[in-house]
Design a protein around this motif. Structure first.
Motif, mmCIF file in Angstrom:
data_model
loop_
_atom_site.group_PDB
_atom_site.id
_atom_site.type_symbol
_atom_site.label_atom_id
_atom_site.label_comp_id
_atom_site.label_asym_id
_atom_site.label_seq_id
_atom_site.Cartn_x
_atom_site.Cartn_y
_atom_site.Cartn_z
ATOM 1 N N GLN A 84 49.425 73.148 -16.586
ATOM 2 C CA GLN A 84 50.685 72.612 -15.947
ATOM 3 C C GLN A 84 50.738 71.277 -16.328
ATOM 4 O OE1 GLN A 84 49.914 72.747 -11.810
ATOM 5 N NE2 GLN A 84 50.250 74.988 -11.566
ATOM 6 N N LEU A 85 49.930 70.329 -16.741
ATOM 7 C CA LEU A 85 50.050 69.079 -16.951
ATOM 8 C C LEU A 85 50.530 69.182 -18.576
ATOM 9 C CD1 LEU A 85 47.070 67.199 -15.715
ATOM 10 C CD2 LEU A 85 49.321 66.683 -15.250
ATOM 11 N N GLY A 86 50.062 70.069 -19.340
ATOM 12 C CA GLY A 86 50.480 70.099 -20.622
ATOM 13 C C GLY A 86 52.025 70.463 -20.622
ATOM 14 N N GLU A 87 52.295 71.420 -19.849
ATOM 15 C CA GLU A 87 53.790 72.021 -19.691
ATOM 16 C C GLU A 87 54.620 71.085 -19.379
ATOM 17 O OE1 GLU A 87 53.969 75.323 -17.305
ATOM 18 O OE2 GLU A 87 52.750 76.642 -18.549
ATOM 19 N N ARG A 88 54.438 70.086 -18.238
ATOM 20 C CA ARG A 88 54.994 69.052 -18.001
ATOM 21 C C ARG A 88 55.228 68.068 -18.923
ATOM 22 N NH1 ARG A 88 53.102 67.580 -11.747
ATOM 23 N NH2 ARG A 88 53.781 69.693 -10.906
ATOM 24 N N TRP A 89 54.168 67.773 -19.874
ATOM 25 C CA TRP A 89 54.091 66.668 -20.862
ATOM 26 C C TRP A 89 55.177 67.252 -21.962
ATOM 27 C CZ3 TRP A 89 53.052 61.988 -22.054
ATOM 28 C CH2 TRP A 89 52.980 61.508 -23.285
ATOM 29 N N LEU A 90 55.088 68.592 -22.190
ATOM 30 C CA LEU A 90 55.960 69.107 -23.188
ATOM 31 C C LEU A 90 57.560 68.850 -22.957
ATOM 32 C CD1 LEU A 90 54.104 71.966 -24.722
ATOM 33 C CD2 LEU A 90 54.632 70.050 -25.979
ATOM 34 N N THR A 91 57.811 69.242 -21.532
ATOM 35 C CA THR A 91 59.090 69.205 -20.930
ATOM 36 C C THR A 91 59.646 67.663 -21.008
ATOM 37 O OG1 THR A 91 58.496 70.890 -19.536
ATOM 38 C CG2 THR A 91 60.337 69.616 -19.028
ATOM 39 N N LEU A 92 58.608 66.768 -20.680
ATOM 40 C CA LEU A 92 59.119 65.508 -20.928
ATOM 41 C C LEU A 92 59.295 64.939 -22.173
ATOM 42 C CD1 LEU A 92 59.419 62.524 -19.512
ATOM 43 C CD2 LEU A 92 57.170 62.133 -19.837
ATOM 44 N N MET A 93 58.563 65.298 -23.244
ATOM 45 C CA MET A 93 58.668 65.177 -24.556
ATOM 46 C C MET A 93 59.999 65.642 -25.207
ATOM 47 S SD MET A 93 56.720 63.006 -25.635
ATOM 48 C CE MET A 93 56.807 62.840 -27.277
ATOM 49 N N ASN A 94 60.118 66.835 -24.756
ATOM 50 C CA ASN A 94 61.746 67.637 -25.240
ATOM 51 C C ASN A 94 62.711 66.847 -24.578
ATOM 52 O OD1 ASN A 94 60.281 69.635 -26.869
ATOM 53 N ND2 ASN A 94 60.381 71.023 -25.104
ATOM 54 N N HIS A 95 62.659 66.401 -23.341
ATOM 55 C CA HIS A 95 63.727 65.571 -22.573
ATOM 56 C C HIS A 95 64.112 64.457 -23.586
ATOM 57 C CE1 HIS A 95 66.632 64.323 -19.528
ATOM 58 N NE2 HIS A 95 65.870 63.254 -19.398
ATOM 59 N N LEU A 96 62.908 63.661 -23.687
ATOM 60 C CA LEU A 96 63.083 62.524 -24.517
ATOM 61 C C LEU A 96 63.734 62.460 -25.984
ATOM 62 C CD1 LEU A 96 59.893 60.312 -23.497
ATOM 63 C CD2 LEU A 96 62.180 59.748 -22.959
#
Length: 148
Positions: A13-25
């Motif tokens: 879940q943390l990895g998915e949130r990190w990827l979502t944040l990176m894609n958003h940035l």
């Protein structure tokens, strides 16, 4: 066993949130504009340096902000202190001027009393002790009167 599966799901879940944040940035137009510069491309090729720069800038924000706050407070206190010092100096100068002017006024009053006293006393003393001098002068001043 259950603990390791919950840890792995939490990590996922943390990895998915990190990827979502990176894609958003990366999709952000301002971030894309920064990353298209030479510095952005250099930091993209060196992620460890980018992370170190991000951590340094995040951690340096508080001390720099505190220093700027200290500098601003120091400047304000100096300005206020300068104003108070100037007011104090003006007060001392005003009191000195008031004292000097009061002394001059008292001296003028004393001199005028003395001079007036001298102008009044001397003719009266002359009339009292030397009446023939004052009668002679008054007879010369009034020619219509008979002289004795």
């Amino acid at each position: 066993m259950q603990r390791s599966s919950s840890n792995s799901s939490l990590t996922q879940q943390l990895g998915e949130r990190w990827l979502t944040l990176m894609n958003h940035l990366q999709e952000d137009p301002k971030m894309a504009q920064v990353m298209s510069t030479r510095i952005g491309q250099y930091l993209r090729s060196r992620p460890f340096l980018a992370l170190a720069l991000l951590l340094f800038s995040a951690m340096a924000a508080l001390p720099v902000g505190l220093f700027l706050l200290f500098a601003l407070i120091t400047i304000v206190i100096s300005a206020v202190g300068f104003v108070f010092f100037e007011v104090f100096l003006l007060f001392v100068g005003g009191m000195t001027l008031l004292s000097v002017l009061s002394g001059i006024a008292l001296f003028s009053l004393l001199v005028s009393v003395i001079v007036t006293g001298v102008f009044v006393t001397i003719p009266n003393l002359l009339k009292h002790y030397y009446p023939h001098v004052t009668k002679k002068e008054s007879a010369e001043k009034t020619p219509g009167l008979k002289q004795q």
